[in-house]
Design an enzyme around this catalytic site. Structure first.
Site, PDB file in Angstrom:
ATOM      1  N   LEU B 273      20.410 -28.140 -11.479  1.00  0.00           N
ATOM      2  CA  LEU B 273      19.197 -27.563 -12.119  1.00  0.00           C
ATOM      3  C   LEU B 273      17.895 -28.276 -11.875  1.00  0.00           C
ATOM      4  O   LEU B 273      17.787 -29.389 -12.076  1.00  0.00           O
ATOM      5  CB  LEU B 273      19.236 -27.405 -13.697  1.00  0.00           C
ATOM      6  CG  LEU B 273      18.009 -26.680 -14.388  1.00  0.00           C
ATOM      7  CD1 LEU B 273      17.826 -25.317 -13.877  1.00  0.00           C
ATOM      8  CD2 LEU B 273      18.015 -26.748 -15.850  1.00  0.00           C
ATOM      9  N   HIS B 274      16.926 -27.467 -11.110  1.00  0.00           N
ATOM     10  CA  HIS B 274      15.642 -28.082 -10.552  1.00  0.00           C
ATOM     11  C   HIS B 274      14.637 -26.958 -10.721  1.00  0.00           C
ATOM     12  O   HIS B 274      14.896 -25.850 -10.135  1.00  0.00           O
ATOM     13  CB  HIS B 274      15.858 -28.818  -9.236  1.00  0.00           C
ATOM     14  CG  HIS B 274      16.015 -27.736  -8.241  1.00  0.00           C
ATOM     15  ND1 HIS B 274      17.142 -27.338  -8.151  1.00  0.00           N
ATOM     16  CD2 HIS B 274      15.378 -27.168  -7.218  1.00  0.00           C
ATOM     17  CE1 HIS B 274      17.444 -26.662  -6.817  1.00  0.00           C
ATOM     18  NE2 HIS B 274      16.242 -26.576  -6.321  1.00  0.00           N
ATOM     19  N   PHE B 275      13.261 -27.433 -10.952  1.00  0.00           N
ATOM     20  CA  PHE B 275      12.129 -26.302 -10.685  1.00  0.00           C
ATOM     21  C   PHE B 275      11.403 -27.204  -9.642  1.00  0.00           C
ATOM     22  O   PHE B 275      11.134 -28.190  -9.610  1.00  0.00           O
ATOM     23  CB  PHE B 275      11.264 -26.240 -11.969  1.00  0.00           C
ATOM     24  CG  PHE B 275      12.239 -25.829 -13.180  1.00  0.00           C
ATOM     25  CD1 PHE B 275      12.294 -24.567 -13.524  1.00  0.00           C
ATOM     26  CD2 PHE B 275      12.966 -26.750 -13.828  1.00  0.00           C
ATOM     27  CE1 PHE B 275      12.866 -23.756 -14.501  1.00  0.00           C
ATOM     28  CE2 PHE B 275      13.786 -26.087 -15.172  1.00  0.00           C
ATOM     29  CZ  PHE B 275      13.648 -24.866 -15.505  1.00  0.00           C
TER      30      PHE B 275
END
Lengths: 435, 434
Positions: B273-275
């Site tokens: 999970l990354h933005f």
């Protein structure tokens, strides 16, 4: 007026204010040459409309009119217009008491071709919007129990009544612009008759670049490597405060005026080497520099090449930190002799060279035995200035920067489409046409 | 919709303790720059704490609280950012009360400074500011960049992309394998003090939220926000992690700093999970696009969150505008994403206006590509439209594509990512649970 940065809070002069007060509609004037574009004049009708008194408003950016239910998209439209040096018209929910504002923003372009002021003209169109809302949604809108829930009314295109308001506001803007330009021209004349420096030849940054630069509240300068002797084209207020130099003795000159009798030439050479490398490299040096009054101080100077949107180096940014307090006692600047005025490179005595950072004659120099150990805070301050300047310059480019051409400068499907783009293109400006 | 309460990200160490403890150096240091993030335990990293917002939950009553500019002029104090004194704790004083449009936010300062520092260390694969960029002529103002280096030098995509939800795979690249020197700072909620603060060096909690550089940046300041990195969350967003991302935008308080999330199948290339976020000093085309009311039968509001849809844009999408609570926004959008995950619909999020406006796009490009619907000339450009591309920023690998780009070409390319009108109607009903 050519170096458009004015220090401190500047208001308009009395004669102009008198003239402006003869207009009987709500408007504000904001100054692009000051940090965060503060209001420098608001009309009595603006007070009546918004409930704000002049002393609450003057010196502040106009955004205090926005509130929780203000459409972000309309705010973006205003921001975009300022970035593109153009006018715009939005129907926006404003506050102290909530009201729908048919807002017309128009730039005032000065003689140098950059925007100097923005005029904002406000008209309360709450009734028009309310009426339109009822006819659009009627009774079918079960999800909007709140009678004040209006936001989409202003978002779904021009309302008939508002278009008429727009036309009126455009005429008002024309009148105001005339008055402002006349005043601006008379100031120029006055300056000349007083024998002030004829400064119209000084470099002048485009307003859209100046606005982000003014946000940086730290000491820095921008130098232009494409001009002979790499002169400074912008110096922050903090730089002037730190060094004591008046702006007119800084802009247009090479940065070496800070050097003096005991400046370490080896450090200067190290800096020069990095900046002349291909591609140029950022570099940090610690130099003994001299203030305007000859006081020596230790300057931790970070210099970095800055590219425009085409990827071309258009500036060097130099960020100064006075680290005198953090230097070891053996090198304390307070122990060093002050430079007398004839030991500092004078304005007239400079021999311009193309080498950019050359230092002429210097006496015995002094280098710092131990490099000043920058605190985390200082390091972040210094590097963040570089980042901010990079970001601002990254949107400059060869022909029109990351701004749309004049004929494209309106949002599809909004009333702005009919608004004449009154800001002239700054495509002729040097920083946009290079690369 | 029942209000959903978001619990706080736990902070193991009190900021207060850290500031007072003289054991920690005042200089910004990474204590183990060459070690992977998986070996974080005991490391020191800079830390940015954002204000804890007590009572920060979905509200019925409007409060002119944290989020938006309060129309009261007295709030506009003019603190000087550049006060030269460093507080004895080695932290930068709170700038929370300052409207950042007047100056520069603390997060911006720290992010830009640390990014610049990594650039000086030569950690990036290329100098993105040397890549030419321009505006595509036309009213929308799409932005194009010519970048030869990105495609060939990027970490390869190593997993199937037809499933939006896939289990985390330790064997593939994930951010625990990145080096600690790629980390800029920890991003944690502060304690009750309610102020934004920066600690140059702070011990990491069990699973910190980290901000990494993207070594293949597509613009200046390109970073990755990885929530609770050691929890190894796969690339699916939920209200809680989305709230962290919105807080990140809120703290940056810079309208030119935008954040994006790509699900698997919508061109995410790492299943951890990354933005992503970066600075672009121009509006994205989608920000200029007109919006319209959502179709009949759908709610225009969830609490204070206003919902509309894009009109006259090549890719259909929903637009969310926050009221006074980011948490409420995170709930509405995060839950929509969770429904899309269940339904296996690839999607992109694009966050603008400091977290207050979010675009949600269903992304059908990969499917169109798999079904051979995308014309050859568009495929040749090798542009795969993820969130930033859909929103208006096109990275081109070939000189001729960059030189010849037109708004019509961009429009045609992006339209293959869009659902049909009917498909979008079904999507909206599903996403908004109507």
């Amino acid at each position: 007026m050519a170096a458009p940065v004015r220090q401190g809070r500047v208001s308009l002069d009395v004669s102009l204010e008198k003239q402006l007060s003869s207009y009987n509609f709500a408007f504000t004037i904001a100054d692009c040459g000051q940090r965060d574009m503060p209001i420098v004049y608001c009309s009595p009708q603006f007070e009546d409309l918004t409930g704000y008194k002049p002393d609450e408003v003057l010196g502040k950016n106009c955004r205090f009119l926005q509130g929780p239910e203000t459409s972000r998209q309309q705010v973006m439209e205003i921001r975009d217009a300022i970035r593109e040096d153009r006018s715009c018209e939005v129907c926006i929910l404003n506050y102290r008491e909530k009201f729908w504002n048919q807002f017309y923003l128009a730039p005032v372009v000065g003689r140098e071709g950059t925007v100097q002021y923005y005029m904002g003209i406000q008209t309360d169109v709450t009734e028009i919007v309310h009426t339109a809302r009822v006819s659009v949604d009627g009774a079918i809108d079960e999800y909007l129990p709140d009678a004040q829930d209006l936001e989409h009314a202003g978002n779904s295109g021009p309302l008939d009544g508002c278009s008429e308001v727009t036309l009126t506001e455009q005429q008002k803007a024309l009148d105001l612009r005339g008055a402002l330009l006349q005043w601006s021209a008379s100031l120029q004349g006055e300056k000349r008759s007083r024998g002030g420096p004829e400064d119209v030849t000084l470099p002048c940054l485009p307003t859209s670049l100046l606005v982000p630069l003014l946000k940086v509240q730290q000491s820095f300068v921008l130098a232009d490597p494409s001009l002979p002797d790499m002169p400074i084209v912008h110096a922050s207020d903090c730089f002037l405060a730190m060094t004591g130099y008046p702006r007119e003795q800084v802009v247009g000159r090479n940065c070496r005026f800070l050097q003096g009798p005991m400046t370490d030439l080896a450090e200067v050479a190290r800096m020069r080497e990095a900046l002349h490398a291909d591609p140029p490299r950022p570099v940090t040096v610690t130099l003994l520099n001299y203030k305007y009054d000859g006081t020596p101080f230790w300057n931790s100077l970070h210099v970095a090449p800055i590219r425009n949107a085409s990827g071309t180096v258009v500036f060097f940014v130099g960020v100064q930190l006075d680290v005198t307090a953090e230097t070891p006692a053996t090198a304390a600047a307070s122990q060093l002799p002050r430079a007398s005025s004839d030991q500092l490179p004078s304005i007239d005595g400079i021999q311009p060279t193309n080498s950019g950072l050359d230092l002429g004659e210097a006496g015995k120099s002094i280098s710092l035995p131990v490099a000043a150990d920058l605190s985390a805070r200082a390091r972040i301050n210094q590097r963040s200035v570089v980042g901010t300047v990079r970001m601002a310059c990254r949107s400059l480019c060869a022909h029109a920067s990351l701004r749309r051409s004049l004929e494209d400068q309106h949002q599809p499907g909004t009333p702005c489409a009919n608004t004449p783009a009154s800001g002239r293109s700054t495509a002729s400006d040097g920083y946009f046409s290079r690369g | 919709m029942a209000p959903m309460y978001v619990s706080r990200v736990p902070s193991v160490y009190s900021l207060q303790q850290l500031e007072e403890d003289s054991l920690f150096p005042r200089k910004g240091v990474l204590s183990a720059p060459e070690k992977p993030v998986s070996e974080l335990a005991g490391s020191l990293l800079p830390k940015l704490s954002f204000a804890a917002r007590t009572g920060y939950k979905s509200k019925r009553v409007r409060s002119f609280g944290d989020l938006q500019r309060v129309p009261d002029i007295d709030d506009y104090s003019w603190p000087s950012v550049s006060s030269d004194e460093e507080s004895s704790e080695g932290t930068v004083p709170s700038l929370a009360a300052q409207p950042a449009e007047a100056g520069i936010s603390l997060l911006d300062m720290v992010l830009l400074a640390e990014w610049e520092d990594r650039a000086e260390q030569d950690l990036f694969r290329y100098d993105v500011t040397a890549c030419p960029t321009k505006l595509v002529p036309g009213p929308y103002g799409f932005v194009a960049q010519f970048n030869e280096g990105r495609g060939s030098k990027k970490r390869p995509t190593e997993f199937r992309i037809d499933q939006v939800c896939q289990p985390f795979d330790d064997k593939k690249f994930n951010f625990t394998k990145a080096l600690q020197k790629e980390v800029l700072f920890q991003f944690e909620e502060g304690l009750s003090s309610g102020k934004q603060a920066y600690a140059a060096s702070a011990l990491v909690p069990a699973s910190p939220n980290l901000v990494f550089i993207n070594v293949s940046p597509i613009e200046y300041g390109h970073v990755l926000l990885v929530p609770r990195v050691l929890d190894k969350i796969s690339q699916v967003v939920d209200p809680r992690t989305l709230l962290l991302a919105l807080e990140f935008c809120h703290e940056a308080d810079n309208p030119y700093f935008r954040l994006c999330y790509n699900s698997l199948g919508a061109y995410a290339t790492v299943n951890h999970l990354h933005f992503q976020a970066y600075y672009l000093s121009a509006p994205f085309a989608v920000e200029r696009a007109p919006t319209a009311e959502v179709m009949m039968g759908l709610k225009r509001r969830r609490g204070e969150v206003r919902i509309s849809q894009l009109a006259e844009y090549p890719v259909r999408g929903l637009v969310f505008e926050a009221g006074s609570s980011l948490a409420e926004m995170a709930d509405v959008v995060g839950e929509a994403c969770q429904r899309l995950q269940k339904a296996n619909i690839p999607h992109n999020l694009f966050v603008v206006d400091c977290g207050q406006r979010v675009f949600l796009f269903p992304n059908a490009f990969a499917e169109a590509k798999a079904n051979n619907l995308v014309p050859e000339d568009l495929l040749d450009s090798q542009v795969d439209p993820a969130g930033f591309e859909i929103s208006g920023h096109l990275i081109l690998k070939r000189q001729q594509d960059y030189d010849n780009i037109t708004q019509d070409w961009v429009w045609r390319l992006l339209s293959y990512a869009s659902l049909s009108a009917e498909g979008f109607a079904d999507f909206a009903k599903l996403a908004l649970d109507c």
